[in-house]
Scaffold this active site. Structure first.
Site, PDB file in Angstrom:
ATOM      1  N   THR A  45       5.930 -19.314 -23.416  1.00 14.90           N
ATOM      2  CA  THR A  45       6.908 -20.389 -23.477  1.00 14.90           C
ATOM      3  C   THR A  45       7.645 -20.564 -22.163  1.00 14.90           C
ATOM      4  O   THR A  45       8.008 -21.686 -21.790  1.00 14.90           O
ATOM      5  CB  THR A  45       7.914 -20.119 -24.612  1.00 14.90           C
ATOM      6  OG1 THR A  45       7.223 -20.131 -25.862  1.00 14.90           O
ATOM      7  CG2 THR A  45       9.010 -21.167 -24.648  1.00 14.90           C
ATOM      8  N   TYR A  59       6.176 -27.403 -28.835  1.00 15.13           N
ATOM      9  CA  TYR A  59       5.837 -27.626 -27.423  1.00 15.13           C
ATOM     10  C   TYR A  59       4.498 -26.954 -27.117  1.00 15.13           C
ATOM     11  O   TYR A  59       3.910 -26.265 -27.949  1.00 15.13           O
ATOM     12  CB  TYR A  59       6.936 -27.047 -26.532  1.00 15.13           C
ATOM     13  CG  TYR A  59       7.271 -25.617 -26.852  1.00 15.13           C
ATOM     14  CD1 TYR A  59       6.519 -24.573 -26.336  1.00 15.13           C
ATOM     15  CD2 TYR A  59       8.336 -25.304 -27.712  1.00 15.13           C
ATOM     16  CE1 TYR A  59       6.795 -23.256 -26.664  1.00 15.13           C
ATOM     17  CE2 TYR A  59       8.620 -23.990 -28.048  1.00 15.13           C
ATOM     18  CZ  TYR A  59       7.849 -22.975 -27.519  1.00 15.13           C
ATOM     19  OH  TYR A  59       8.122 -21.675 -27.844  1.00 15.13           O
ATOM     20  N   SER A  92       1.034 -15.996 -25.917  1.00 13.06           N
ATOM     21  CA  SER A  92       0.935 -14.540 -26.081  1.00 13.06           C
ATOM     22  C   SER A  92       0.350 -14.094 -27.415  1.00 13.06           C
ATOM     23  O   SER A  92      -0.011 -12.925 -27.565  1.00 13.06           O
ATOM     24  CB  SER A  92       2.297 -13.875 -25.856  1.00 13.06           C
ATOM     25  OG  SER A  92       3.187 -14.150 -26.905  1.00 13.06           O
ATOM     26  N   THR A 125       6.830 -14.715 -25.831  1.00 14.11           N
ATOM     27  CA  THR A 125       7.702 -13.805 -26.580  1.00 14.11           C
ATOM     28  C   THR A 125       7.047 -13.214 -27.833  1.00 14.11           C
ATOM     29  O   THR A 125       7.497 -12.189 -28.330  1.00 14.11           O
ATOM     30  CB  THR A 125       9.003 -14.515 -26.995  1.00 14.11           C
ATOM     31  OG1 THR A 125       8.686 -15.672 -27.781  1.00 14.11           O
ATOM     32  CG2 THR A 125       9.808 -14.927 -25.774  1.00 14.11           C
ATOM     33  N   ASP A 126       5.987 -13.841 -28.331  1.00 16.67           N
ATOM     34  CA  ASP A 126       5.423 -13.384 -29.603  1.00 16.67           C
ATOM     35  C   ASP A 126       4.915 -11.947 -29.547  1.00 16.67           C
ATOM     36  O   ASP A 126       5.063 -11.193 -30.513  1.00 16.67           O
ATOM     37  CB  ASP A 126       4.290 -14.310 -30.047  1.00 16.67           C
ATOM     38  CG  ASP A 126       4.799 -15.636 -30.585  1.00 16.67           C
ATOM     39  OD1 ASP A 126       6.024 -15.770 -30.757  1.00 16.67           O
ATOM     40  OD2 ASP A 126       3.978 -16.537 -30.832  1.00 16.67           O
ATOM     41  N   LYS A 198      11.406  -8.621 -31.332  1.00 22.37           N
ATOM     42  CA  LYS A 198      11.769 -10.023 -31.562  1.00 22.37           C
ATOM     43  C   LYS A 198      12.253 -10.161 -32.990  1.00 22.37           C
ATOM     44  O   LYS A 198      11.561  -9.785 -33.929  1.00 22.37           O
ATOM     45  CB  LYS A 198      10.562 -10.927 -31.308  1.00 22.37           C
ATOM     46  CG  LYS A 198      10.878 -12.413 -31.378  1.00 22.37           C
ATOM     47  CD  LYS A 198       9.658 -13.259 -30.994  1.00 22.37           C
ATOM     48  CE  LYS A 198      10.001 -14.737 -31.033  1.00 22.37           C
ATOM     49  NZ  LYS A 198       8.854 -15.591 -30.621  1.00 22.37           N
ATOM     50  N   GLU A 319       7.575  10.295 -48.445  1.00 20.22           N
ATOM     51  CA  GLU A 319       6.996   9.497 -49.532  1.00 20.22           C
ATOM     52  C   GLU A 319       5.524   9.836 -49.782  1.00 20.22           C
ATOM     53  O   GLU A 319       4.888   9.222 -50.639  1.00 20.22           O
ATOM     54  CB  GLU A 319       7.139   8.008 -49.213  1.00 20.22           C
ATOM     55  CG  GLU A 319       8.569   7.511 -49.223  1.00 20.22           C
ATOM     56  CD  GLU A 319       9.206   7.649 -50.591  1.00 20.22           C
ATOM     57  OE1 GLU A 319       8.517   7.385 -51.602  1.00 20.22           O
ATOM     58  OE2 GLU A 319      10.394   8.029 -50.648  1.00 20.22           O
TER      59      GLU A 319
END
Length: 362
Positions: A45, A59, A92, A125-126, A198, A319
Site C-alpha cells: 500500500t 485502491y 504483500s 502491511t498484510d 496488525k 490443554e
C-alpha cells in the site's frame, strides 16, 4: 556614505570571522548527513494508488516505484544519504518463502558493506509482521533493519506512507537502533519484529504490540526507546539461510467450534513437514482433530500447538499432554510467526525437544 570593498578584502574578512567563531562555516541544518541508508522496496500500500483522494479502500497496491517514493519525501535528504532498490513490486498477500529468501540474502549482502549503515524495507502491511520476524531470525548484522508500510495509499488524503517512511529512515540511520533487532516503524511508534501484529483492517494505528508493549516513539525527529526484547535475534541466532534455496512446507490449521480433521488431513497428504495448530483458548485440541494430529506426528510431521487468541503463553502440558504426544508449544508466538520459526527450525533438526528449545529462545 558607500565605501566599495574589493572581493579579496571581503574574503579575508569572512575568513577572520570564521576563525573567530562569529560565523559557522556550515550551519548544522545544512550539514550533509553521515549515515548511508538503503531502501529496499517490495510494493504494498505504501507504493499504492487510488482512483480519488478519498479512496482508502479498493485502491491498487504496488504501483509506485522506489525512486518516486524517495522523491515524494525530500526531507529524507536531511536524515541520511539514501539510495533505493526495487526488490519486488507485489501486494504483500503474495509474499512467499522464495521472496523471503531473496530479500534476506540481499539484506545480508548489503549490511556486510561498509558504506551501508542501515536498511529500510517498504512492505505491504498484510504480511509485514511475518517478513519482519523472518528477517529478525536470519539477518546477520547488528546494523538497523526497519520495515515500514502504510495503511492508506499515497494518493489519499492524510496518507500515512510519507511520514512512516521518513521515520523509518530516521530510525535506520540512528545509533539508538543498532543491535536491537529488526524493527517496525508505523504511526510514530517503534515495534519489535517478534511481537508486533496488525490489529485492524484499515486504520492507520493498526500495528500494535498489545500486551508486551511497543519499544518506543518518534518525536521531534528522533527515536526514543523505552523497551528492548530479551529474545535472541539477528547475529545471535543459529539460522543460516545463505545456502538455502527453499524452506520446508509448514501449514497452519485453525481450530473452531465443530471443527473437523478435513483441512488437517489435506495438508498432511500434501506433504507438510510441520503443522501449526491454531487452537482455541490455550491451544486446545478438539477430540475430532486429536487422532489426526497424533497420526501425523507418528508419520514424522512436527506439530506445534499455538492459539488463535493472539496473546498469552501457550502452556506446555496445559490443554494437552505435550510430553506424551511429542508436540511443541509456541510460547507467545502467534500462529503465523510460529510457522516461520518452525520452518527455520526444520532446516536444522527434526528433534522435537530441540525445536521446543528454539521456541523458548526466539
Amino acid at each position: 556614505m558607500y565605501v566599495p570593498i574589493s572581493s579579496r578584502l571581503l574574503s579575508a574578512l569572512c575568513a577572520l570571522a570564521l576563525l573567530a567563531g562569529a560565523v559557522p562555516a556550515v550551519r548544522a541544518a545544512d550539514a550533509a548527513p553521515s549515515a548511508h541508508v538503503t531502501i529496499l522496496a517490495t510494493g504494498g500500500t505504501i507504493a499504492g494508488s487510488g482512483a480519488t483522494s478519498t479512496t482508502t479502500v479498493g485502491y491498487t497496491a504496488a504501483t509506485v516505484g522506489v525512486e518516486r517514493l524517495i522523491q515524494a519525501v525530500p526531507e529524507l535528504a536531511k536524515v541520511a544519504q539514501v539510495k533505493g532498490e526495487q526488490v519486488f513490486q507485489i501486494a504483500s498477500e503474495n509474499m512467499s518463502n522464495a521472496h523471503w529468501l531473496t530479500l534476506a540474502k540481499r539484506v545480508n549482502v548489503l549490511l556486510a558493506q561498509p558504506d551501508v549503515d542501515g536498511i529500510v524495507i517498504t512492505h505491504g502491511t498484510d504480511t509485514l509482521e511475518e517478513t519482519a520476524y523472518f528477517l529478525d531470525l536470519v539477518v546477520k548484522s547488528k546494523k538497523p533493519v526497519v520495515l515500514v508500510g502504510a495503511m492508506r495509499p499515497g494518493t489519499a488524503l492524510s496518507a500515512d506512507g510519507p511520514i512512516n517512511l521518513y521515520n523509518a529512515v530516521l530510525l535506520a540511520a540512528s545509533q539508538e537502533a543498532v543491535g536491537k533487532g529488526v524493527l517496525v516503524a508505523m504511526n510514530d511508534q517503534i515495534h519489535g519484529a517478534r511481537d508486533v501484529t496488525k490489529t485492524n483492517t484499515s486504520t492507520p494505528d493498526s500495528f500494535k504490540t498489545p500486551e508486551l508493549g511497543m519499544l518506543g516513539y518518534f518525536q521531534g525527529n528522533k527515536p526514543y526507546f523505552y523497551h528492548v526484547s530479551t529474545r535472541k535475534h539477528t547475529l545471535d541466532t543459529e539460522f543460516d539461510i545463505s545456502k538455502l534455496d527453499a524452506l520446508p512446507q509448514v501449514d497452519i490449521v485453525y481450530g473452531y467450534a465443530n471443527v473437523s480433521p478435513v483441512a488437517l488431513n489435506a495438508v498432511v497428504a500434501a506433504g507438510a513437514k510441520g503443522i501449526i495448530h491454531a487452537g482455541v483458548g490455550d491451544g486446545s485440541l478438539a477430540s475430532k482433530v486429536l487422532p489426526s494430529l497424533t497420526a501425523a506426528r507418528k508419520q514424522g510431521v512436527l506439530i506445534v500447538r499455538s492459539a488463535r487468541v493472539g496473546q498469552g503463553i501457550v502452556a506446555r502440558n496445559g490443554e494437552a499432554n505435550d510430553d506424551e504426544l511429542d508436540f511443541v508449544v509456541s510460547d507467545t508466538l502467534n500462529p503465523q510467526k510460529a510457522r516461520i520459526l518452525l520452518m527455520l527450525a526444520l532446516t536444522k533438526t527434526s528433534d522435537s525437544k530441540e525445536i521446543q528449545r528454539m521456541f523458548y529462545t526466539y
